[in-house]
Design an enzyme around this catalytic site. Structure first.
Site, mmCIF file in Angstrom:
data_model
loop_
_atom_site.group_PDB
_atom_site.id
_atom_site.type_symbol
_atom_site.label_atom_id
_atom_site.label_comp_id
_atom_site.label_asym_id
_atom_site.label_seq_id
_atom_site.Cartn_x
_atom_site.Cartn_y
_atom_site.Cartn_z
ATOM 1 N N GLU A 35 21.413 61.138 -34.163
ATOM 2 C CA GLU A 35 22.191 61.039 -32.925
ATOM 3 C C GLU A 35 21.330 60.480 -31.795
ATOM 4 O O GLU A 35 20.193 60.912 -31.596
ATOM 5 C CB GLU A 35 22.703 62.442 -32.563
ATOM 6 C CG GLU A 35 24.086 62.446 -31.996
ATOM 7 C CD GLU A 35 25.145 61.989 -32.994
ATOM 8 O OE1 GLU A 35 25.482 60.777 -32.963
ATOM 9 O OE2 GLU A 35 25.628 62.798 -33.783
ATOM 10 N N HIS A 36 21.884 59.498 -31.100
ATOM 11 C CA HIS A 36 21.188 58.808 -30.001
ATOM 12 C C HIS A 36 19.926 58.100 -30.515
ATOM 13 O O HIS A 36 18.936 57.975 -29.801
ATOM 14 C CB HIS A 36 20.864 59.777 -28.850
ATOM 15 C CG HIS A 36 22.113 60.204 -28.118
ATOM 16 N ND1 HIS A 36 22.674 59.445 -27.111
ATOM 17 C CD2 HIS A 36 22.933 61.271 -28.274
ATOM 18 C CE1 HIS A 36 23.770 60.051 -26.664
ATOM 19 N NE2 HIS A 36 23.958 61.154 -27.372
ATOM 20 N N ASP A 38 20.556 55.122 -32.426
ATOM 21 C CA ASP A 38 20.932 53.721 -32.734
ATOM 22 C C ASP A 38 20.426 52.737 -31.686
ATOM 23 O O ASP A 38 19.910 51.673 -32.022
ATOM 24 C CB ASP A 38 22.444 53.566 -33.012
ATOM 25 C CG ASP A 38 23.363 53.977 -31.887
ATOM 26 O OD1 ASP A 38 22.886 54.543 -30.871
ATOM 27 O OD2 ASP A 38 24.591 53.731 -32.005
ATOM 28 N N GLY A 125 34.831 62.479 -29.725
ATOM 29 C CA GLY A 125 33.543 62.095 -30.314
ATOM 30 C C GLY A 125 33.717 61.586 -31.733
ATOM 31 O O GLY A 125 32.784 61.606 -32.525
ATOM 32 N N SER A 127 34.977 58.444 -32.389
ATOM 33 C CA SER A 127 35.010 56.978 -32.334
ATOM 34 C C SER A 127 36.403 56.376 -32.314
ATOM 35 O O SER A 127 36.651 55.365 -32.974
ATOM 36 C CB SER A 127 34.251 56.375 -33.512
ATOM 37 O OG SER A 127 32.927 56.274 -33.197
ATOM 38 N N ASP A 174 28.896 53.062 -34.201
ATOM 39 C CA ASP A 174 30.326 53.320 -34.372
ATOM 40 C C ASP A 174 31.054 52.090 -34.927
ATOM 41 O O ASP A 174 31.844 52.189 -35.867
ATOM 42 C CB ASP A 174 30.951 53.746 -33.035
ATOM 43 C CG ASP A 174 30.297 54.997 -32.488
ATOM 44 O OD1 ASP A 174 29.598 55.680 -33.264
ATOM 45 O OD2 ASP A 174 30.474 55.286 -31.291
HETATM 46 C C1 GLA Z 1 28.225 57.168 -29.094
HETATM 47 C C2 GLA Z 1 27.813 55.698 -29.150
HETATM 48 C C3 GLA Z 1 26.934 55.428 -30.373
HETATM 49 C C4 GLA Z 1 25.777 56.411 -30.477
HETATM 50 C C5 GLA Z 1 26.279 57.840 -30.311
HETATM 51 C C6 GLA Z 1 25.167 58.831 -30.242
HETATM 52 O O1 GLA Z 1 29.063 57.467 -30.164
HETATM 53 O O2 GLA Z 1 28.933 54.863 -29.193
HETATM 54 O O3 GLA Z 1 26.447 54.094 -30.322
HETATM 55 O O4 GLA Z 1 24.764 56.109 -29.572
HETATM 56 O O5 GLA Z 1 27.075 58.006 -29.143
HETATM 57 O O6 GLA Z 1 24.488 58.881 -31.447
#
Ligand code: GLA
Length: 392
Positions: A35-36, A38, A125, A127, A174
């Site tokens: 998480e966080h 990418d 959360g 997408s 995503d």
């Molecule tokens: C959101 C963003 C992704 C990613 C996540 C955290 O979903 O769209 O690109 O950074 O947060 O992992």
């Protein structure tokens, strides 16, 4: 969605636009871990879920768009040859943004009528935005050219739409998972090289339970962009110790510790989350490949603690969901998923323990926050964006 609902969708399209549509859909996703990472050139491990966004679409002979959203009960229109609408902060930005982004990036599109319907809860959360962008983008490209498009290019154009038209500086996770997912597999994505590796998910009697806290904190976008800037700040400082550092992907924990005196405390903690989360994600892929769900669950726990304490993107509602899940026998691990500040937590759990898990999650959420969460149970990953063939 059942075949009959798909037929009903195309019937509504016909009644509204007087043309025969083709039907496309793209899934939501959960991120298992990573998480966080990418936008720091790291690794992520998402998978597509069954909830999807459907787009019925027919080409037009001009460059105009008429787009109806069933959830919002709203019609928007725009013309690719006219100046873009100012950002409205609404669902239509994703659609117009994607159409313009494709056109700009050499994936030409013509005008179209679109009817959109989604099972993916917005803001959870999961997408829903990437699903909308990629479903619309895939539909537009396929209406123009029946051959299979370059899905990576499509995902990158959708991400650019989000940067340029929506204003979230999201990473690539995503859009990539929504475009490239394969059934029964999670997807390991190297966000630097953009190489992907499908990882078979043999869950056996385990399931992934998604707990949507239904909480959506307004600061999600601004805090997201702030975290991204903070990571960049860390890279700038740490590159004084090693000029080869281009992103936090290049930073080892040893180097980070050497850099600690140079970094502000908060920046240090943000960087520590990213550096360790990248390592956890690599270990998580090995754990999955060897079917070691105990190890995988342990990594999920550590990921959540780091997102809560070092990266500070969790919130009380997510923490309570994760703590509650962790106390239920049969749960291997739990963590928040996605950007944070509300949205969903996931738990990896024995199927037989699900009723008790849901009961506990609901009880604690009601007691502490007066909120009833929503649940989804996933038994296998779903496939990415596709066209549906509807038999007569
Ligand atoms: C959101 C963003 C992704 C990613 C996540 C955290 O979903 O769209 O690109 O950074 O947060 O992992």
């Amino acid at each position: 969605m059942q075949d009959t609902s798909l037929r009903a969708l195309t019937a509504r399209f016909r009644a509204r636009f007087g043309a025969e549509p083709r039907l496309f859909s793209a899934p939501g996703r959960v991120n298992l871990i990573g998480e966080h990472t990418d936008y720091n050139d790291g690794f992520v491990l998402p998978m597509a879920i069954d909830s999807r966004t459907y787009v019925a679409a027919a080409a037009r002979s001009d460059r105009r768009f008429r787009v109806h959203s069933e959830e919002m009960n709203e019609l928007i229109d725009f013309d690719l040859d006219a100046p873009p609408h100012a950002r409205r902060g609404l669902w239509g930005d994703y659609v117009e943004g994607t159409a313009r982004s494709l056109d700009k990036r050499n994936m030409p599109v013509s005008g179209a009528d679109l009817w959109i319907r989604s099972d993916i809860p917005p803001g959870a959360g999961l997408s829903s935005s990437a699903a909308l962008e990629v479903a619309v983008g895939y539909a537009l490209v396929r209406l123009r050219d029946p051959s299979e498009p370059d899905r990576r290019k499509l995902a990158l154009a959708a991400q650019a739409a989000e940067h340029e038209y929506v204003g979230t500086l999201c990473g690539i996770m995503d859009q990539f998972i929504v475009a490239l997912a394969t059934r029964d597999h999670a997807l390991s994505i190297d966000c630097r090289s953009l190489e992907t590796r499908p990882i078979p998910l043999r869950l056996g009697s385990l399931r992934i339970v998604i707990c949507d806290t239904t909480v959506r904190h307004a600061l999600a976008t601004s805090e997201y962009n702030a975290r991204r800037a903070e990571c960049q700040k860390g890279v700038t400082v740490l590159s004084r110790l090693d000029p080869n550092i281009r992103s936090l992907r290049d930073v080892s924990e040893e180097l980070l510790n050497r850099g600690e005196p140079l970094l502000q405390r908060e920046t240090f903690r943000r960087c520590r989350h990213v550096v360790r989360e990248i390592e956890r994600t690599v270990s998580a892929v090995s754990a999955l490949e060897s079917g070691n769900f105990n190890a995988f669950g342990e990594l999920m726990r550590a990921s959540h603690a780091s997102l809560r304490d070092d990266y500070e993107v969790s919130c009380r509602e997510l923490d309570v969901a994760v703590e509650t899940a962790a106390s239920v026998p049969g749960v291997f691990g739990a963590r928040m998923t996605g950007g944070g500040f509300g949205g969903s937590a996931i738990a990896l759990v024995e199927e037989a323990s699900i009723p008790f898990l849901l009961e506990r999650l609901e009880l604690h959420s009601r007691k502490e926050f007066g909120i009833v969460p929503k649940f989804l149970t996933v038994s296998q990953p779903s496939n990415g964006v596709c066209e549906h063939a509807l038999e007569d």
